[in-house]
Design a protein around this motif. Sequence first.
Motif, PDB file in Angstrom:
ATOM      1  N   ILE A  34       0.854  -1.190   0.000  1.00  0.00           N
ATOM      2  CA  ILE A  34       0.000   0.000   0.000  1.00  0.00           C
ATOM      3  C   ILE A  34       0.889   1.239   0.000  1.00  0.00           C
ATOM      4  O   ILE A  34       1.903   1.284   0.703  1.00  0.00           O
ATOM      5  N   ILE A  35       0.506   2.237  -0.790  1.00  0.00           N
ATOM      6  CA  ILE A  35       1.245   3.509  -0.800  1.00  0.00           C
ATOM      7  C   ILE A  35       0.649   4.394   0.294  1.00  0.00           C
ATOM      8  O   ILE A  35      -0.471   4.889   0.174  1.00  0.00           O
ATOM      9  N   ALA A  36       1.401   4.560   1.390  1.00  0.00           N
ATOM     10  CA  ALA A  36       0.905   5.315   2.550  1.00  0.00           C
ATOM     11  C   ALA A  36       1.358   6.771   2.531  1.00  0.00           C
ATOM     12  O   ALA A  36       0.938   7.565   3.377  1.00  0.00           O
ATOM     13  N   GLY A  37       2.217   7.115   1.580  1.00  0.00           N
ATOM     14  CA  GLY A  37       2.701   8.487   1.478  1.00  0.00           C
ATOM     15  C   GLY A  37       3.886   8.561   0.540  1.00  0.00           C
ATOM     16  O   GLY A  37       4.240   7.576  -0.127  1.00  0.00           O
ATOM     17  N   PHE A  38       4.483   9.740   0.463  1.00  0.00           N
ATOM     18  CA  PHE A  38       5.688   9.899  -0.357  1.00  0.00           C
ATOM     19  C   PHE A  38       6.597  10.936   0.293  1.00  0.00           C
ATOM     20  O   PHE A  38       6.152  11.727   1.140  1.00  0.00           O
ATOM     21  N   ALA A  54       3.458   0.229   2.935  1.00  0.00           N
ATOM     22  CA  ALA A  54       2.820  -0.391   4.095  1.00  0.00           C
ATOM     23  C   ALA A  54       2.099  -1.667   3.692  1.00  0.00           C
ATOM     24  O   ALA A  54       1.782  -1.873   2.513  1.00  0.00           O
ATOM     25  N   VAL A  55       1.863  -2.530   4.672  1.00  0.00           N
ATOM     26  CA  VAL A  55       1.006  -3.711   4.513  1.00  0.00           C
ATOM     27  C   VAL A  55       0.186  -3.845   5.791  1.00  0.00           C
ATOM     28  O   VAL A  55       0.502  -3.235   6.824  1.00  0.00           O
ATOM     29  N   LEU A  61      -2.001  -1.299  10.066  1.00  0.00           N
ATOM     30  CA  LEU A  61      -1.129  -0.879   8.972  1.00  0.00           C
ATOM     31  C   LEU A  61       0.302  -0.783   9.485  1.00  0.00           C
ATOM     32  O   LEU A  61       0.571  -0.062  10.452  1.00  0.00           O
ATOM     33  N   GLN A  62       1.204  -1.526   8.837  1.00  0.00           N
ATOM     34  CA  GLN A  62       2.600  -1.567   9.266  1.00  0.00           C
ATOM     35  C   GLN A  62       3.509  -0.986   8.187  1.00  0.00           C
ATOM     36  O   GLN A  62       3.375  -1.313   7.014  1.00  0.00           O
ATOM     37  N   TYR A  63       4.440  -0.158   8.618  1.00  0.00           N
ATOM     38  CA  TYR A  63       5.424   0.445   7.709  1.00  0.00           C
ATOM     39  C   TYR A  63       6.446  -0.616   7.286  1.00  0.00           C
ATOM     40  O   TYR A  63       6.967  -1.367   8.123  1.00  0.00           O
ATOM     41  N   VAL A  64       6.725  -0.693   5.963  1.00  0.00           N
ATOM     42  CA  VAL A  64       7.687  -1.692   5.478  1.00  0.00           C
ATOM     43  C   VAL A  64       8.818  -1.057   4.677  1.00  0.00           C
ATOM     44  O   VAL A  64       9.540  -1.746   3.962  1.00  0.00           O
ATOM     45  N   LYS A 151      -7.257  -3.031   1.263  1.00  0.00           N
ATOM     46  CA  LYS A 151      -7.585  -3.783   2.477  1.00  0.00           C
ATOM     47  C   LYS A 151      -7.180  -5.259   2.370  1.00  0.00           C
ATOM     48  O   LYS A 151      -7.111  -5.959   3.380  1.00  0.00           O
ATOM     49  N   ASP A 152      -6.915  -5.723   1.151  1.00  0.00           N
ATOM     50  CA  ASP A 152      -6.523  -7.123   0.960  1.00  0.00           C
ATOM     51  C   ASP A 152      -5.007  -7.333   0.973  1.00  0.00           C
ATOM     52  O   ASP A 152      -4.537  -8.458   0.842  1.00  0.00           O
ATOM     53  N   VAL A 153      -4.241  -6.237   1.111  1.00  0.00           N
ATOM     54  CA  VAL A 153      -2.779  -6.336   1.031  1.00  0.00           C
ATOM     55  C   VAL A 153      -2.210  -6.656   2.413  1.00  0.00           C
ATOM     56  O   VAL A 153      -2.243  -5.831   3.328  1.00  0.00           O
ATOM     57  N   VAL A 154      -1.703  -7.857   2.563  1.00  0.00           N
ATOM     58  CA  VAL A 154      -1.091  -8.287   3.827  1.00  0.00           C
ATOM     59  C   VAL A 154       0.342  -8.740   3.550  1.00  0.00           C
ATOM     60  O   VAL A 154       0.717  -8.983   2.403  1.00  0.00           O
ATOM     61  N   ARG A 155       1.136  -8.835   4.611  1.00  0.00           N
ATOM     62  CA  ARG A 155       2.512  -9.285   4.423  1.00  0.00           C
ATOM     63  C   ARG A 155       2.512 -10.740   3.957  1.00  0.00           C
ATOM     64  O   ARG A 155       1.882 -11.602   4.580  1.00  0.00           O
ATOM     65  N   GLU A 156       3.190 -10.986   2.866  1.00  0.00           N
ATOM     66  CA  GLU A 156       3.236 -12.337   2.314  1.00  0.00           C
ATOM     67  C   GLU A 156       4.366 -13.127   2.967  1.00  0.00           C
ATOM     68  O   GLU A 156       5.405 -12.573   3.319  1.00  0.00           O
TER      69      GLU A 156
END
Length: 501
Positions: A34-38, A54-55, A61-64, A151-156
């Motif tokens: 997920i694009i949480a910012g720039f 993020a994921v 929501l976790q920063y990656v 909402k479907d994007v989770v850490r794989e």
Amino acid sequence: LEGIIAKKSSSTYAPDLRSKDWLKIKVNQRQEVIIAGFTKNEDTVKQFSSLLLAVYENGQLQYVGKVGTGFSDKLQKEMMAQFKPLITDKSPFETIPDVNKPSRFRPNPPKAKATWLKPELVCEVSFSEVTSDGVFRHPSFDGMRTDKKAKDVVRETAVDTEAIIEEKDQPEDKHAKALKPPKEKERKTLLNPKDETQVRKICGHDLKFTSLSKIYWPEDKVTKRDMFNYYYRVAEYILPYLKDRPMSLNRFPGGIHGPSFYQKNVKDKAPDWAKTFPYTTSNGEDKLYLLGTDEASLLWMASLGCIEMNPWFSRAQSPDNPDYCVIDLDPDKNTFDQVVEAAQEVRKVLDAIGVPSFPKTSGSTGIHIYIPLDSKYSYDQSQMFARIIVKLVHQQIPGYTSLERMVSKRKGKMYLDFLQNRPGATIAGPYSLRPKPGATVSMPLTWDEVKPGLTMKDFTIFNATDRLKETGDLFKGVLGKGIDLVKTIKKAQSIFDVDGE
């Protein structure tokens, strides 16, 4: 495995010399994020310096990490147009990440200012590994993922290869995936019920919708606004069958009883952002077709008065190779129960030779039956196969079916149309509205639903979205694995009296 070495077969190793004859190919991992910012560095002239990624993990929501490579200037401008409506003062993270945190690779990173976005856009990145604190190392931007919901994007997590092979070895129900109901909750309408003219940002583009109270289906009091809202709500279902396909625009600017016309050439007519496809017809005419791409192209077509959506059977990437073969049951003086009976005869023939098939109402008077080809064959081969099938069906029910192309020679019988399988031909796609009284929809069906008593008006603009919440996309298999035409025809020859044509 960190990577592989690839070499030109005739080359020899030369120490301390780099060349294209020997390549080191690193293994990278990939992940939707997920694009949480720039961020934007001081003194930069670029639109942005990096994306903040993020994921979701356990619903949070976790920063990656951030990614700053993989963008062209043109792409950055296009992305910034998508970012602007989503800019927010509030960080989407519970704990604000340090976007200027030094690393052993960049002990003195440039000062960057973070701009936060509502977490709605999804992209894909590749990276070398995940650090102990869950951040991606050496990420690179691979592209936007408009087909994915944030909402479907989770850490794989990695899965052992043997486990995947075991799962693949299990017998597959061809229809299981198609029968799953959609994950997404019911979508709200696009346009409010009052204003006659409204502008909405769709996929980063401003679309203007006018004359919204104009009646398009007078008998049913269905308006132009209702049509826009319908296509917006079913977009996730209809777009897979429009994507990358040249479109024939069947325009009804005054509604279903007004004058209508086909438009295939959109040269100097389509907006700058629209994707197009140049094509020279068999008559030598040069045309520029609109390509179905996303919600913006779908709703722009609707804004032209395109009540129905008419995609090619093939995509721009393989214009001479259809993704499916279609048998069109076109009645004349027949009852719809006879159309149903003919459809079941088609199914019997196809089942006998092991061919999957997917029926849908035409939304007008007939039934369309699709057979997946996966763009492996030409239009001529597809048409030849359809001709074999309809000849076998006609032998079973000659009393009320015909293979005659000329209407006058059919003598009121149902036409078993196989000639739709040709370059540039179109029929109303799945989930398309039809310019018919009742505001009917061309609706995919299960074969169990194809039975006496079925009527065209069972599926309309009024009930289609409720049905889709229950059934999901019954037509997914059409875009799946294609049949092996050679083996299929050999099987038909062994069962039926088929000459192979």
